[in-house]
Design an enzyme around this catalytic site. Structure first.
Site, short mmCIF file in Angstrom:
data_model
loop_
_atom_site.label_atom_id
_atom_site.label_comp_id
_atom_site.label_asym_id
_atom_site.label_seq_id
_atom_site.Cartn_x
_atom_site.Cartn_y
_atom_site.Cartn_z
N GLU A 119 49.92 65.33 -10.25
CA GLU A 119 51.26 64.87 -10.59
C GLU A 119 52.30 65.97 -10.42
O GLU A 119 53.46 65.70 -10.13
CB GLU A 119 51.29 64.33 -12.02
CG GLU A 119 50.62 62.98 -12.17
CD GLU A 119 51.24 61.90 -11.30
OE1 GLU A 119 52.48 61.90 -11.13
OE2 GLU A 119 50.50 61.05 -10.79
N HIS A 141 51.35 63.42 -3.59
CA HIS A 141 49.91 63.28 -3.81
C HIS A 141 49.14 63.44 -2.50
O HIS A 141 48.13 64.16 -2.43
CB HIS A 141 49.61 61.90 -4.39
CG HIS A 141 49.95 61.71 -5.82
ND1 HIS A 141 49.43 62.50 -6.83
CD2 HIS A 141 50.75 60.80 -6.44
CE1 HIS A 141 49.88 62.08 -8.00
NE2 HIS A 141 50.70 61.06 -7.79
N HIS A 166 57.18 60.41 -3.76
CA HIS A 166 56.24 60.71 -4.84
C HIS A 166 54.80 60.62 -4.34
O HIS A 166 53.99 61.54 -4.54
CB HIS A 166 56.46 59.71 -5.98
CG HIS A 166 55.53 59.87 -7.15
ND1 HIS A 166 55.90 60.51 -8.30
CD2 HIS A 166 54.24 59.47 -7.34
CE1 HIS A 166 54.89 60.51 -9.16
NE2 HIS A 166 53.87 59.88 -8.60
N GLU A 167 54.47 59.52 -3.67
CA GLU A 167 53.09 59.35 -3.18
C GLU A 167 52.77 60.34 -2.05
O GLU A 167 51.62 60.76 -1.90
CB GLU A 167 52.87 57.91 -2.71
CG GLU A 167 53.07 56.86 -3.80
CD GLU A 167 52.26 57.11 -5.07
OE1 GLU A 167 51.20 57.77 -4.98
OE2 GLU A 167 52.69 56.66 -6.14
#
Length: 491
Positions: A286, A260, A256-257
């Site tokens: 997101e 980003h 997830h990170e």
């Protein structure tokens, strides 16, 4: 130099100073000694004061007035759009308020972390009330008579309105709830049984980060209470966390990170240290973290590859084959924690927070009543009771950091990701074959070229429309979830 050149030189220094302030925040959550909190809050307040003075400098107004907007190319016009927006917002906020917010949220983070560890909301409530009061004051100044919560959302998703988001979320809820009820009526697939050692989890997390294209020459992975990504350009850092009983927490927080971080690393290098050198909004940000984590990372194809990596790292960990592993990764089950939630129920966690924080900012909900309001809403939405504050109102870092208006961008990002994934599958017909080999390059290159490289060049809605070929809609996300979980659970 021309007025435009002078403005951009001034802006470059402002962006550089903002990067330094961001690094102070990163350090606070990863490496700072606990006893340094008070000093760090003063350092951050001082930095915010300097940044506010620069963003509010009368010289910016003079340069903007002197520049011939029509003589600029599209990139120059986009620079001015961001600078003018920042300038106009900064003019509405007193410097003392900006510094007070930076100081209080720095202190609040430390108090929240201790209250979370102690499962003691009452220890955090007075500080949270102070943070909310400051954000209400800021929102009122920015709103200029309009909706205060809309003004706060605009920090994270420019031009978004709470009423529009509420309508979109209202359209999401019925199909999500119906699908969840159908799924939860089926037998629950087996999960993992630990323990899984921390060093193995971190080794595999770094392998996943590399597989998704994270550039370790311009980044690093550390541990934090709440995973996050920080920085832009040539210094983009991520954090994750480990749980000996749940390696998916570590692996999928990392992916997830990385979503980003890759967005920031892949922005056109010509935009570095300019207003275009960061992701254009948190909703678009997101969309990248969620499509990396879910549509790609939790796909049958990629989890087949990940299963082999898990066996190489941990040996026989009790899951028979790739299909059983895919079911375990996507297991729909009751749980308290948003960041550990399955893909199907995640948005229901966000909608809960969206409604509660709107009530907090409007004054309809007092901080003293927040814990009970959370617990009541959670039981109504999920069908079981919160057992302790760290699994409830204290689980997220956002409110301690004053990030009111941020939560709705998580669900908006999921909607954007649904639109992008639909276009991606058409553009890369061999996607599943690639992911099955642990090769994400087809997907990540498409996202880089069609979205990430643009940084802040386009508005949030424009960049999604350009990449996906259609206006943002919740329908692709709902269709994707229906297809995936209907297949998984044999509905």
């Amino acid at each position: 130099m021309s007025a435009f050149e002078e403005l951009m030189a001034f802006q470059r220094d402002t962006e550089a100073l903002a990067g330094v302030a961001g690094r102070l925040g990163w350090d606070q959550e990863t490496m700072m000694p606990r006893g340094s909190a008070d000093q760090r809050s003063e350092e951050l307040a001082a930095m915010e004061g300097v940044l506010h003075q620069r963003r509010n400098s009368p010289r910016i107004g003079e340069w903007l007035a002197a520049i011939d907007h029509d003589a600029l190319d599209a990139v120059g016009k986009a620079h001015l759009r961001h600078i003018r927006r920042s300038f106009e917002r900064a003019q509405k906020i007193p410097e003392a308020l900006a510094s007070a917010l930076a100081r209080k949220t720095s202190q609040s983070h430390v108090i929240w972390a201790q209250a979370r560890a102690d499962d003691d909301f009452a220890a955090f409530a007075p500080t949270l009330a102070e943070v909310i009061a400051l954000r209400q004051e800021e929102g009122a100044a920015l709103a200029d008579g309009g909706d205060v919560y809309d003004a706060l959302i605009d920090d994270y998703e420019p031009q978004a309105k709470a009423s529009d988001l509420a309508a979109m979320f209202g359209a999401l809820r019925p199909r999500l709830v119906a699908l969840r009820e159908a799924v939860l009526a089926q037998p629950v697939p087996a999960g993992l049984e630990g323990p899984f050692d921390e060093s193995g989890q971190m080794k595999l997390a770094r392998a996943c980060a590399k597989a998704f294209g994270y550039d370790f020459k311009r980044g690093r992975v550390d541990k934090a209470v709440h995973p996050f990504s920080s920085g832009s350009g040539d210094d983009v850092r991520i954090t994750t966390r480990t749980n000996p009983l749940d390696p998916f927490n570590c692996l999928y927080s990392t992916i997830h990170e990385v979503g980003h971080a890759c967005y920031e690393q892949n922005i056109d290098a010509a935009y570095r240290l300019t207003p275009l050198g960061q992701g254009v909004s948190m909703g678009v940000h997101e969309s990248q973290s969620r499509i990396y984590e879910n549509q790609l990372g939790r796909s049958r194809a990629f989890t087949g590859w990940l299963y082999g990596q898990m066996r190489d790292t941990f040996g026989d960990f009790g899951v028979a084959d790739e299909d059983a592993f895919y079911a375990a990764v996507n297991r729909v089950h009751n749980g308290y924690i948003r960041t550990e939630s399955d893909e199907l129920q995640y948005n229901l966690h966000v909608l809960l927070r969206f409604d509660l924080e709107r009530a907090l900012i409007s004054g309809d909900l007092a901080v003293s009543d927040l814990e009970s309001a959370w617990n009541d809403r959670f039981e109504a939405d999920f069908g079981f009771a919160v057992d302790k504050p760290s699994n409830g109102v204290l689980q997220d870092v956002h409110w301690s950091a004053g990030l009111f208006g941020y939560f709705p961008t998580y669900s908006l990002g999921n909607v954007y990701a649904g639109c992008l994934y639909q276009a991606l599958r058409s553009a890369v017909p061999t996607l599943d074959d690639q992911l099955a080999q642990g090769d994400t390059s087809g997907a990540t290159a498409w996202l880089r070229d069609n979205l990430q490289t643009h940084g802040g060049l386009y508005t949030p809605r424009e960049v999604i429309e350009r990449a996906s070929g259609a206006a943002p809609s919740e329908a692709p996300l709902l269709d994707y979830l229906d297809e995936k979980f209907t297949g998984l659970y044999g509905l």
